[in-house]
Structure formats: structure tokens, C-alpha cells
Motif scaffolding. Structure first.
Motif, PDB file in Angstrom:
ATOM      1  N   TYR A  25     -36.190 -27.580 -14.604  1.00 25.41           N
ATOM      2  CA  TYR A  25     -35.120 -27.287 -15.350  1.00 25.41           C
ATOM      3  C   TYR A  25     -35.586 -27.626 -16.813  1.00 25.41           C
ATOM      4  CZ  TYR A  25     -30.673 -27.574 -17.622  1.00 25.41           C
ATOM      5  OH  TYR A  25     -29.375 -27.306 -18.521  1.00 25.41           O
ATOM      6  N   LEU A  26     -36.002 -28.970 -17.054  1.00 24.98           N
ATOM      7  CA  LEU A  26     -36.512 -29.411 -18.298  1.00 24.98           C
ATOM      8  C   LEU A  26     -37.788 -28.555 -18.767  1.00 24.98           C
ATOM      9  CD1 LEU A  26     -36.344 -33.301 -17.675  1.00 24.98           C
ATOM     10  CD2 LEU A  26     -34.995 -31.796 -19.294  1.00 24.98           C
ATOM     11  N   SER A  27     -38.823 -28.160 -18.132  1.00 27.91           N
ATOM     12  CA  SER A  27     -39.654 -27.470 -18.786  1.00 27.91           C
ATOM     13  C   SER A  27     -39.238 -26.002 -19.273  1.00 27.91           C
ATOM     14  CB  SER A  27     -40.756 -27.451 -17.787  1.00 27.91           C
ATOM     15  OG  SER A  27     -40.879 -26.581 -16.639  1.00 27.91           O
ATOM     16  N   GLY A  28     -38.295 -25.585 -18.234  1.00 30.16           N
ATOM     17  CA  GLY A  28     -38.014 -24.220 -18.599  1.00 30.16           C
ATOM     18  C   GLY A  28     -36.884 -24.025 -19.724  1.00 30.16           C
ATOM     19  N   PHE A  29     -36.069 -25.004 -19.782  1.00 25.20           N
ATOM     20  CA  PHE A  29     -35.019 -24.842 -20.891  1.00 25.20           C
ATOM     21  C   PHE A  29     -35.208 -25.618 -22.152  1.00 25.20           C
ATOM     22  CE2 PHE A  29     -32.655 -23.293 -17.259  1.00 25.20           C
ATOM     23  CZ  PHE A  29     -32.019 -22.233 -17.849  1.00 25.20           C
ATOM     24  N   PHE A  30     -36.020 -26.949 -21.987  1.00 27.51           N
ATOM     25  CA  PHE A  30     -36.235 -27.694 -23.193  1.00 27.51           C
ATOM     26  C   PHE A  30     -37.781 -28.060 -23.536  1.00 27.51           C
ATOM     27  CE2 PHE A  30     -32.055 -28.703 -20.945  1.00 27.51           C
ATOM     28  CZ  PHE A  30     -31.165 -28.522 -22.074  1.00 27.51           C
ATOM     29  N   SER A  31     -38.551 -26.997 -23.162  1.00 28.41           N
ATOM     30  CA  SER A  31     -40.147 -27.441 -23.208  1.00 28.41           C
ATOM     31  C   SER A  31     -40.321 -27.710 -24.867  1.00 28.41           C
ATOM     32  CB  SER A  31     -40.809 -26.083 -22.967  1.00 28.41           C
ATOM     33  OG  SER A  31     -40.623 -24.946 -23.632  1.00 28.41           O
ATOM     34  N   GLU A  32     -39.687 -26.966 -25.828  1.00 26.08           N
ATOM     35  CA  GLU A  32     -39.890 -27.347 -27.276  1.00 26.08           C
ATOM     36  C   GLU A  32     -39.316 -28.670 -27.540  1.00 26.08           C
ATOM     37  OE1 GLU A  32     -38.152 -24.391 -29.565  1.00 26.08           O
ATOM     38  OE2 GLU A  32     -39.376 -22.585 -28.644  1.00 26.08           O
ATOM     39  N   ARG A  37     -41.120 -34.584 -28.790  1.00 28.21           N
ATOM     40  CA  ARG A  37     -40.787 -35.991 -28.112  1.00 28.21           C
ATOM     41  C   ARG A  37     -42.335 -36.665 -27.623  1.00 28.21           C
ATOM     42  NH1 ARG A  37     -36.405 -38.609 -29.504  1.00 28.21           N
ATOM     43  NH2 ARG A  37     -34.598 -37.240 -29.217  1.00 28.21           N
ATOM     44  N   GLY A  38     -43.130 -35.569 -27.713  1.00 29.56           N
ATOM     45  CA  GLY A  38     -44.716 -36.195 -27.254  1.00 29.56           C
ATOM     46  C   GLY A  38     -44.907 -35.806 -25.684  1.00 29.56           C
ATOM     47  N   LEU A  39     -44.110 -34.826 -25.078  1.00 32.36           N
ATOM     48  CA  LEU A  39     -44.232 -34.689 -23.686  1.00 32.36           C
ATOM     49  C   LEU A  39     -44.727 -33.166 -23.553  1.00 32.36           C
ATOM     50  CD1 LEU A  39     -41.246 -36.409 -21.857  1.00 32.36           C
ATOM     51  CD2 LEU A  39     -43.487 -36.753 -21.578  1.00 32.36           C
ATOM     52  N   ALA A  40     -45.939 -33.074 -23.109  1.00 31.10           N
ATOM     53  CA  ALA A  40     -46.787 -31.718 -22.987  1.00 31.10           C
ATOM     54  C   ALA A  40     -45.971 -31.137 -21.665  1.00 31.10           C
ATOM     55  CB  ALA A  40     -48.032 -31.757 -22.673  1.00 31.10           C
ATOM     56  N   ARG A  41     -45.538 -29.706 -22.161  1.00 35.38           N
ATOM     57  CA  ARG A  41     -44.926 -28.938 -20.814  1.00 35.38           C
ATOM     58  C   ARG A  41     -45.783 -28.927 -19.549  1.00 35.38           C
ATOM     59  NH1 ARG A  41     -42.909 -22.782 -21.096  1.00 35.38           N
ATOM     60  NH2 ARG A  41     -41.984 -22.739 -19.053  1.00 35.38           N
ATOM     61  N   ASP A  42     -47.191 -29.002 -19.706  1.00 31.78           N
ATOM     62  CA  ASP A  42     -47.934 -28.950 -18.347  1.00 31.78           C
ATOM     63  C   ASP A  42     -47.766 -30.120 -17.593  1.00 31.78           C
ATOM     64  OD1 ASP A  42     -49.090 -26.589 -19.255  1.00 31.78           O
ATOM     65  OD2 ASP A  42     -50.951 -27.514 -19.990  1.00 31.78           O
ATOM     66  N   TYR A  43     -47.658 -31.339 -18.385  1.00 33.43           N
ATOM     67  CA  TYR A  43     -47.222 -32.697 -17.786  1.00 33.43           C
ATOM     68  C   TYR A  43     -46.051 -32.757 -16.845  1.00 33.43           C
ATOM     69  CZ  TYR A  43     -46.154 -37.544 -16.847  1.00 33.43           C
ATOM     70  OH  TYR A  43     -45.777 -38.620 -16.427  1.00 33.43           O
ATOM     71  N   VAL A  44     -45.024 -32.120 -17.597  1.00 34.91           N
ATOM     72  CA  VAL A  44     -43.727 -32.101 -16.803  1.00 34.91           C
ATOM     73  C   VAL A  44     -43.808 -31.392 -15.683  1.00 34.91           C
ATOM     74  CG1 VAL A  44     -41.291 -31.628 -17.226  1.00 34.91           C
ATOM     75  CG2 VAL A  44     -42.443 -32.774 -19.062  1.00 34.91           C
ATOM     76  N   GLU A  45     -44.324 -30.193 -15.937  1.00 30.88           N
ATOM     77  CA  GLU A  45     -44.413 -29.046 -14.790  1.00 30.88           C
ATOM     78  C   GLU A  45     -45.405 -29.779 -13.549  1.00 30.88           C
ATOM     79  OE1 GLU A  45     -46.158 -25.814 -16.199  1.00 30.88           O
ATOM     80  OE2 GLU A  45     -44.247 -24.843 -17.311  1.00 30.88           O
ATOM     81  N   SER A  46     -46.441 -30.636 -13.723  1.00 27.59           N
ATOM     82  CA  SER A  46     -47.364 -31.296 -12.995  1.00 27.59           C
ATOM     83  C   SER A  46     -46.531 -32.322 -12.094  1.00 27.59           C
ATOM     84  CB  SER A  46     -48.707 -31.790 -13.471  1.00 27.59           C
ATOM     85  OG  SER A  46     -48.137 -33.000 -14.237  1.00 27.59           O
ATOM     86  N   MET A  47     -45.749 -32.756 -12.735  1.00 27.38           N
ATOM     87  CA  MET A  47     -44.824 -33.934 -11.947  1.00 27.38           C
ATOM     88  C   MET A  47     -43.874 -33.457 -11.162  1.00 27.38           C
ATOM     89  SD  MET A  47     -45.700 -37.059 -12.732  1.00 27.38           S
ATOM     90  CE  MET A  47     -44.312 -37.849 -12.343  1.00 27.38           C
TER      91      MET A  47
END
Length: 71
Positions: A25-32, A37-47
Motif C-alpha cells: 500500500y505504502l509503496s503504491g500510493f505514497f512512494s514519493e 523521507r529517505g526511504l527508497a521504494r525498493d527497500y519498502v517493497e523488499s520488506m
């Protein structure tokens, strides 16, 4: 990830699945916003992938989502 390791299989499954759901949800709607905030989309997706992967392992170990949730 330690917080995702309670003793009950059903609770472990729920927490890991929830981690995957929230990361997706976060990586899809709030990636920018995350990247600002310093969190790469790839990192959130890997988690999220890790959460779903662990939930999947629990299902295989305990026979499927219904069996995991009955424990």
C-alpha cells in the motif's frame, strides 16, 4: 522483524501478511512521500516481499491459511 515472531503460528502469519499488505500500500500510493523521507521504494517493497514470503512459508509448514489461522 523480531516483533513478527510471537509463539502462535496464526499470529505470526497475520503479522507477516500485514507487513506485506502495508508495504504494498505504502509503496503504491505514497512512494514519493517515502522517498522524500529517505526511504527508497525498493527497500519498502523488499520488506513487503519478505513479509509475504514468511507468511507463505508458514502456510506451507502448517498446511495453508485456514490451518494456520485455526492454531
Amino acid at each position: 522483524m523480531e516483533a513478527c515472531e510471537p509463539a502462535e503460528p496464526a499470529e505470526r502469519y497475520r503479522r507477516h501478511r500485514e507487513l506485506g499488505d502495508r508495504a504494498l500500500y505504502l509503496s503504491g500510493f505514497f512512494s514519493e512521500h517515502l522517498e522524500r523521507r529517505g526511504l527508497a521504494r525498493d527497500y519498502v517493497e523488499s520488506m513487503g516481499a519478505r513479509g509475504y514470503g514468511t507468511a507463505s512459508c508458514l502456510c506451507r509448514r502448517w498446511g495453508g491459511p485456514a490451518e494456520v489461522l485455526e492454531e
